[in-house]
Design an enzyme around this catalytic site. Structure first.
Site, PDB file in Angstrom:
ATOM      1  N   SER A   1      39.114   3.825  42.330  1.00  0.00           N
ATOM      2  CA  SER A   1      40.343   3.102  41.931  1.00  0.00           C
ATOM      3  C   SER A   1      41.092   4.156  41.369  1.00  0.00           C
ATOM      4  CB  SER A   1      39.839   1.991  41.160  1.00  0.00           C
ATOM      5  OG  SER A   1      39.191   2.910  39.815  1.00  0.00           O
TER       6      SER A   1
ATOM      7  N   HIS B   1      39.553   2.002  48.728  1.00  0.00           N
ATOM      8  CA  HIS B   1      39.430   1.192  47.465  1.00  0.00           C
ATOM      9  C   HIS B   1      39.305  -0.262  47.790  1.00  0.00           C
ATOM     10  CE1 HIS B   1      41.756  -0.254  43.567  1.00  0.00           C
ATOM     11  NE2 HIS B   1      39.957  -0.255  43.362  1.00  0.00           N
TER      12      HIS B   1
ATOM     13  N   GLU C   1      42.696  -0.931  50.175  1.00  0.00           N
ATOM     14  CA  GLU C   1      43.643   0.252  50.063  1.00  0.00           C
ATOM     15  C   GLU C   1      43.123   1.550  50.278  1.00  0.00           C
ATOM     16  OE1 GLU C   1      46.392   1.342  46.094  1.00  0.00           O
ATOM     17  OE2 GLU C   1      44.359   0.920  45.722  1.00  0.00           O
TER      18      GLU C   1
ATOM     19  N   ASN D   1      45.864   0.417  41.203  1.00  0.00           N
ATOM     20  CA  ASN D   1      45.304   0.482  39.569  1.00  0.00           C
ATOM     21  C   ASN D   1      46.389   1.173  38.919  1.00  0.00           C
ATOM     22  OD1 ASN D   1      42.887  -0.814  40.346  1.00  0.00           O
ATOM     23  ND2 ASN D   1      41.786   0.943  39.328  1.00  0.00           N
TER      24      ASN D   1
END
Length: 283
Positions: A119, A140, A152, A190
């Site tokens: 992340s 991710h 992601e 994130n």
């Protein structure tokens, strides 16, 4: 069912994310080789996937069931030599990840792509630990993996177009959409989410509102399915802290300073759902 050249995926780490990735792979007909150091962790991982299947049946879910016969659980990482693609899911600590990639590089065939399920940690930096930086990227996944429709995908400095195509094909075969972003600390999700969660924890620490009140505002006013502190408990407060620390170290910006309350809760073992207690009680 699985398509293209990838039929067997190595899953390194059998924690929450590794279990979710293996479950999702088996749902869509891929073989998975799940590697962890601890037999007990692997036993629990298998039971969690069985439990996920049982829950889906009880709820009448239309999602495909995970075929456990497609998943091999092992403590011998040499079994990864059979993998066509590897997803690494270990703890978000550079000192641990930097030990893994050179070994993967030795064990796996030269054409095998490595995807870091991270992340916040730099994909370019991880790729530099290997002799195949063009075949390293980030994936991710969000928790719970089988229920999330998108991933992601992070393009490192050297990540090739062919590697991105391979990753897209795998994710499509898993019923997911790939959203490709550049390699930067925290990427997109994130960099925004961890700052939001950290600030929400400051609100609780400063007694502006309770955790339930903070979450209620986000759900009632903005239509979020979960509030930031419910989300923190789901992700794991220890993982939240590690991610915020990576952002703070990377940007050297005080806005990413981890909330002292978050640090105390992690020190106290209050890690959220997986420990039974975080901002809410799950026992």
């Amino acid at each position: 069912m699985s398509t293209g050249a990838v039929t067997t995926v190595g899953v390194v780490g059998a924690g929450v994310m590794g279990v979710g990735v293996a479950h999702n792979l088996a749902q869509y007909g891929y073989g998975a080789i799940v590697v962890d150091l601890d037999e007990e962790i692997l036993r629990r991982a298998a039971e969690q996937i069985r439990a996920g299947n049982r829950m889906a049946r009880l709820l009448g879910s239309e999602a495909p069931q995970a075929d456990l016969d497609r998943i091999r659980f092992t403590t011998d990482d040499r079994d990864l030599a059979e993998a066509d693609f590897v997803v690494e899911n270990i703890t978000e600590k550079w000192e641990l990840k930097r030990e893994v990639y050179p070994r993967l590089d030795r064990l796996c065939r030269p054409e095998v792509v490595f995807a870091a399920n991270t992340s916040a940690i730099s994909i370019t930096r991880l790729a530099g630990l290997t002799d195949r930086p063009d075949r390293v990227l980030g994936m991710h996944f969000m928790n719970p993996v089988p229920m999330k429709p998108a991933v992601e995908v992070i393009r490192g400095w050297h990540t090739s177009a062919e590697t991105l195509d391979t990753a897209r094909a795998l994710l499509t075969g898993m019923g997911k959409q790939a959203i490709v972003v550049a390699d930067a600390p925290g990427f997109v999700s994130n960099r925004v989410l961890m700052l939001t969660v950290n600030e929400a924890i400051y609100l609780v620490q400063d007694q502006v509102a309770s955790a339930a009140e903070v979450d209620r505002i986000f759900k009632s006013c903005f239509g979020h399915p979960m509030g930031p502190l419910e989300t923190a408990d789901l992700i794991g407060l220890d993982t939240i802290l590690q991610s915020v620390e990576v952002l703070h170290d990377s940007f050297a910006d005080s806005k990413y300073r981890p909330c002292p309350l978050l640090k105390r809760m992690v020190d106290a073992g209050l890690h959220g759902r997986k420990s039974g207690q975080g901002f809410y009680t799950y026992r």
